[in-house]
Design a protein around this motif. Structure first.
Motif, PDB file in Angstrom:
ATOM      1  N   LYS A  79       0.833  -1.207   0.000  1.00 44.49           N
ATOM      2  CA  LYS A  79       0.000   0.000   0.000  1.00 44.49           C
ATOM      3  C   LYS A  79       0.866   1.255   0.000  1.00 44.49           C
ATOM      4  N   ASN A  98       2.945  15.968  -7.581  1.00 43.94           N
ATOM      5  CA  ASN A  98       2.586  17.348  -7.955  1.00 43.94           C
ATOM      6  C   ASN A  98       3.479  18.310  -7.166  1.00 43.94           C
ATOM      7  N   THR A 105       6.415  15.556  -3.554  1.00 47.98           N
ATOM      8  CA  THR A 105       6.748  14.305  -4.238  1.00 47.98           C
ATOM      9  C   THR A 105       7.102  14.626  -5.683  1.00 47.98           C
ATOM     10  N   GLU A 150       0.774   7.552  -5.606  1.00 49.43           N
ATOM     11  CA  GLU A 150       0.041   8.792  -5.875  1.00 49.43           C
ATOM     12  C   GLU A 150       0.685   9.559  -7.031  1.00 49.43           C
ATOM     13  N   GLN A 151      -0.062  10.440  -7.621  1.00 50.25           N
ATOM     14  CA  GLN A 151       0.445  11.240  -8.739  1.00 50.25           C
ATOM     15  C   GLN A 151       1.252  12.417  -8.186  1.00 50.25           C
ATOM     16  N   PRO A 190       2.220   4.674  -1.012  1.00 47.96           N
ATOM     17  CA  PRO A 190       1.804   5.835  -1.815  1.00 47.96           C
ATOM     18  C   PRO A 190       2.994   6.516  -2.488  1.00 47.96           C
ATOM     19  N   PHE A 191       4.193   6.363  -1.891  1.00 51.80           N
ATOM     20  CA  PHE A 191       5.408   6.977  -2.450  1.00 51.80           C
ATOM     21  C   PHE A 191       6.613   6.258  -1.858  1.00 51.80           C
ATOM     22  N   PRO A 246      -0.381   1.450  -4.829  1.00 57.55           N
ATOM     23  CA  PRO A 246      -1.222   2.605  -5.196  1.00 57.55           C
ATOM     24  C   PRO A 246      -0.451   3.924  -5.151  1.00 57.55           C
TER      25      PRO A 246
END
Length: 404
Positions: free
Chosen positions: A268, A295, A357, A292-293, A270-271, A290
């Motif tokens: 899980k 930005n 990120t 994250e995108q 995210p980064f 999963p």
């Protein structure tokens, strides 16, 4: 002559000295020597607190009548029952001070290679019915596998196998690892695949496993996070973390300089931590997380202006490499310093920072990369920290120019 100790026959391959000269004493001893080595040492037989009975074929080894001290393990041999009975009878007579000349002791015959059992170094158990409940594991074991045995914990007898190099406890029901597992200082491979683990103890990371452990498989468990101390396992070459519930990887994972194979698929995450950039891998698998995108234009600002005295002191301590320890600072401050964040300018920050990120192509840290998703991507988001508004502004200007 063969000597029965515990459940094994211990052979010293030696002639007997005149046992009739032995005087009764609370502790009996047997002087041992050979034609090749006449200057052999005396071995204690122990206290004969009961007389040795006449031996029968059904009970050829009355070891319950001997209180024996600890002997170093020797090679086990197959004993001749008749010769052993005669020998033990001679020991009884000598202990009582009687003449042993009436007994026909067998001549000394060197043991053949075929009679000697080699120490067992490998044992594989793949079912619960084959798991030893009453017998001990051979202390000579270097490779032990006990899979599909429905074990809820690690057997304490396994923790005594100091020569173990490979331990496979996969496909069991183990929920917790004992701290004494770290006493297996020769352990190089540890397989805990498909168990019920929810954590990996920080004490194990600070144990003897720091230098010895090279392969660790924690896949298919229920681990959500690894401790800060995990990156003290500097000898790790291969690490498997697939199919857990990991929300993050250790922030100092870059300290695993010998790591070459890393798989953390289907978690899980995210980064990735900022320190991930320091890895140099041959194979990397992060499929099914999963992510994250990224930005960079939406920062997480934790910057406090002016900086607190604690923040200034912490930055100075890390930046100038000032020695510290629990004998000088509170333990919680020492832990905070160990996970201090690093700005792109090279300076450190503790609790006052700007976080974003950014996208990193995983080929920058690994030669072979398993696709991150079904779209064929090999990019993943990585955390990035800035110690000041000035550092973040400089990064933002370069980012906008490159994407302009």
């Amino acid at each position: 002559q063969n000597v029965w100790v515990g459940r094994d026959i211990k052979s010293r391959h030696v002639p007997l000295l005149p046992l009739s000269q032995a005087a009764p004493a609370p502790m009996s001893s047997l002087a041992l020597g050979t034609a090749r080595d006449p200057g052999a040492a005396t071995a204690a037989l122990g206290i004969l607190f009961q007389g040795l009975p006449t031996l029968t074929a059904k009970n050829p080894f009355p070891i319950s009548h001997l209180s024996l001290p600890h002997w170093e393990p020797c090679v086990p041999l197959q004993a001749n029952v008749i010769n052993l009975k005669t020998f033990l009878s001679a020991v009884r007579l000598a202990h009582q001070g009687n003449d042993t000349g009436v007994l026909p002791l067998s001549p000394l015959v060197p043991a053949k290679n075929s009679d000697v059992e080699k120490p067992k170094t490998k044992m594989i158990i793949t079912s619960r019915r084959d798991y030893p409940l009453t017998k001990s594991f051979p202390f000579s074991l270097e490779h032990l596998q006990t899979s599909y045995c429905k074990l809820a914990r690690i057997d304490s007898r396994v923790l005594c196998l100091k020569k173990l190099r490979k331990l496979d406890l996969s496909h069991n029901h183990i929920k917790q690892l004992p701290a004494t597992l770290g006493d297996l200082v020769c352990l190089q491979e540890l397989d805990l695949h498909d168990n019920h683990l929810e954590a990996f103890s920080g004490a194990l990371c600070s144990s003897g496993l720091q230098k010895s452990l090279q392969f660790l498989d924690l896949s298919q468990n229920q681990i959500q996070a690894l401790p800060i101390e995990f990156c003290q396992l500097r000898g790790l070459v291969q690490l498997r973390l697939d199919d857990n519930a990991l929300l993050r990887l250790p922030c100092r994972i870059g300290q695993l300089s010998r790591l070459r194979f890393l798989s953390a698929a289907r978690n899980k995450l995210p980064f990735l931590p900022c320190d991930f950039r320091k890895l140099s891998l041959e194979n990397l698998d992060l499929f099914g997380n999963p992510f994250e995108q990224p930005n960079p234009l939406v920062p997480n600002i934790q910057l406090k202006i002016p900086l607190t005295l604690l923040e200034c002191a912490a930055r100075a301590t890390v930046n100038h490499r000032i020695p510290y320890g629990c004998h000088l600072l509170p333990s919680h401050l020492c832990k905070d310093l160990e996970v201090a964040k690093t700005c792109r300018c090279g300076s450190s920050c503790l609790s006052s920072f700007i976080q974003i990120t950014v996208t990193m192509n995983l080929h920058h840290v690994a030669h072979t990369v398993v696709l991150v998703d079904n779209m064929g991507g090999t990019d993943a988001p990585v955390l990035c920290y800035f110690c000041s508004l000035d550092c973040y502004s400089q990064f933002l200007d370069r980012h906008l120019q490159s994407n302009g």
